[in-house]
Motif scaffolding. Sequence first.
Motif, mmCIF file in Angstrom:
data_model
loop_
_atom_site.group_PDB
_atom_site.id
_atom_site.type_symbol
_atom_site.label_atom_id
_atom_site.label_comp_id
_atom_site.label_asym_id
_atom_site.label_seq_id
_atom_site.Cartn_x
_atom_site.Cartn_y
_atom_site.Cartn_z
ATOM 1 N N ASP A 115 0.814 -1.219 0.000
ATOM 2 C CA ASP A 115 0.000 0.000 0.000
ATOM 3 C C ASP A 115 0.850 1.273 0.000
ATOM 4 O OD1 ASP A 115 -2.381 -1.381 0.054
ATOM 5 O OD2 ASP A 115 -2.424 -1.510 2.252
ATOM 6 N N ASP A 287 -9.371 1.396 7.241
ATOM 7 C CA ASP A 287 -9.309 1.719 5.810
ATOM 8 C C ASP A 287 -9.040 3.206 5.568
ATOM 9 O OD1 ASP A 287 -9.602 -0.833 5.034
ATOM 10 O OD2 ASP A 287 -11.789 -0.716 4.732
ATOM 11 N N LYS A 290 -5.586 4.090 6.645
ATOM 12 C CA LYS A 290 -4.614 3.694 5.611
ATOM 13 C C LYS A 290 -4.561 4.761 4.512
ATOM 14 C CE LYS A 290 -5.507 0.903 2.225
ATOM 15 N NZ LYS A 290 -6.034 -0.269 1.525
ATOM 16 N N SER A 291 -5.730 5.246 4.128
ATOM 17 C CA SER A 291 -5.779 6.301 3.098
ATOM 18 C C SER A 291 -5.037 7.554 3.567
ATOM 19 C CB SER A 291 -7.218 6.678 2.780
ATOM 20 O OG SER A 291 -7.906 5.581 2.302
#
Lengths: 378, 286
Positions: A115, A287, A290-291
């Motif tokens: 990622d 989520d 993480k972004s």
Amino acid sequence: MTKDLKTKQTQFLRRDVLRIGGGVALSAPFVSRAWAQTTEINMLAWYGHGEPDIVGAFEEANNVKFVPKYYAGGDNMLALIAQSPPGTYDIILSDAEFVQQLNLAGYIEELDANDYPFDDMLHEDFTKFPGHWDGDTLFSMMVRCGHLGVSYNTTAMSAEEASSYNGFWKPELAGKVGHFDWHLPNLGMMSLLNGNGSDLWDLSDDQWSAVQEKTMSLRPQVGGFFDYGGTFNGLKNGEMLAMCGIGDWITGALERDGATVASIIPQEGGIQWTESYCIGKGSEKADIVKSFIQYMLSPEGQTKSAQMIAYPGFAITKAGRAMLQEVDPAEARRSHQYDGMENEPVALINEGRIHYRDIPQQQSLEDWNDFWSEYKNA
Amino acid sequence: MKAQRKIDVYALTWRLPIILWQLLFFVGPVVFMIVISFFVVKNYRMTEAFEFVNWERMLTRGYFWDSYWYTLFIASLSATIAMIVAFPASWALAFRASETQRRWAVFLLIIPFFTSYLVRTFSWYVILAESGVLNAILGYVGLGPFKMLNTHFGTIIGYLTLTLPLAVILQTITMANIDKTLIEAARNLGCKPLATIWRVVLPLSKTGFIVAALFCFILAFGDFVAPFYLGGSQEPTLPILILDTTKSGQQWPRAAVVAIMMMATLFTIAFTAIVLAYRKPKGTNA
């Protein structure tokens, strides 16, 4: 006539109230839905990371709201997590040397290395930073760093005098040398001055005694021990002419305001502070967190990080540095973030003049803290 | 036969809130603090235990005793200075000012307490810095610049910011209640002004003065702001040591040891002061 008008006004007002009230009542579901969509992200970080200059654009673009809890020092961070139920913090900004302890205690989630832009790092070390990986599993993502060395008032010390930690002993600075009140960077610097080089944290009993002796000899020069605000004020108003234990993260903020201060990496070497993001164990917002980490590693996020109002840091990605040079060349030049410049951060690491901050290897943190208290009382 | 004491329910009802308040917010926390001083810290988390390791560790460290004696000394010095500096103003307010002037003066002395103590402390930076107002004024008469911030002097100035208005108020109220005819009698009988203060005013104000000095001492002894921000943490006082202890390693149990030692000291001093304040002079029955 007057009575009629009054009645008319009253009726109008009543109708008006009913109309507005009805409107509000009918739109309430939409209002509450809009509020419900704003996700709160609980952040544990050093001061400044949850401020609008860093998170504002991300909040706006993603309809999230950061709720920061600020700490000062890795010990403080660990204690705050230890005393909170799992899942309290969605995102944790940690000093790199404490990541391993976060992981060992099970406070952070695994990350997927795919990622993040590991192929764009400015230095190889940043891809496999000590303590951030457990085997092939990533637990924390480095996001910025900075260097600590000799910080000084340029009207009181020359760059040459500041090019060694011995500059702190300059007779003219008696009573004008300040300490950032945290034993780790200060004693690390004294360890470098004693020639311990890359073993600065791994001291034998004899080396530790020598570091204590050297530090004690600085005590007559010392004019005070300060927190962030005190350090900032001391340098700004000229009460302190040199400061041990800090670097550009404080003098940089002052320099931007035109103060005659600077930081230099002396010949004995400097210390790197490194900040990394982790996702808190049990977070239900992994989520979006993480972004956010991806955003902070994007060119835009890296530029914001380098320009941070609270304290500047170096960009760690090539694209981030390129964007900084494009949008704020003055800041990039001030912080030496151009290839080939003197004191360019990556070159300093390659020359072996920078050592990553760590915790004592052969003594306990308590031993170092005990000595620090003795030193302050001396 | 011994008469049975009847419980006064009415009086007890009115006393109950303050008793509960003290139990909840004073006795409870003190007991808790004593208990945690025997806990140990493992992996930055306090763990229940009954060990004397924190007491042994803190009380055998030289820096603890250095801080202890320094705090005791600087708080006593500050209380003494506050009492001496406050006296002329209090004297004037008590004996020279009219009732209206005195009320206004007390009101004005209370006003500083409306502002945050931290803000008042930071404002001294502008005045005491080497490039500050005071040194600029001294510079006009060819003196200085003097280093005042990050010194013992800076610490004392900070303490006085906190305690001086209180000392003036308490001294004024105490002296304003002295029977003026006693002072006039002393003067009529040939007692000189200084002797009148020493032999009449001070003995009659003893209780109020001791209480005022005690308040000044207590406030300075437990203050963190002045020694940290104006004294530059050198030398560290006990409140600074508490902060240092919690900052590194999250040693709340060791910080509790320091806090208990502070409280024990304050109890001893306060108790002694109260005994002295209310002790009747020898040879009096009143």
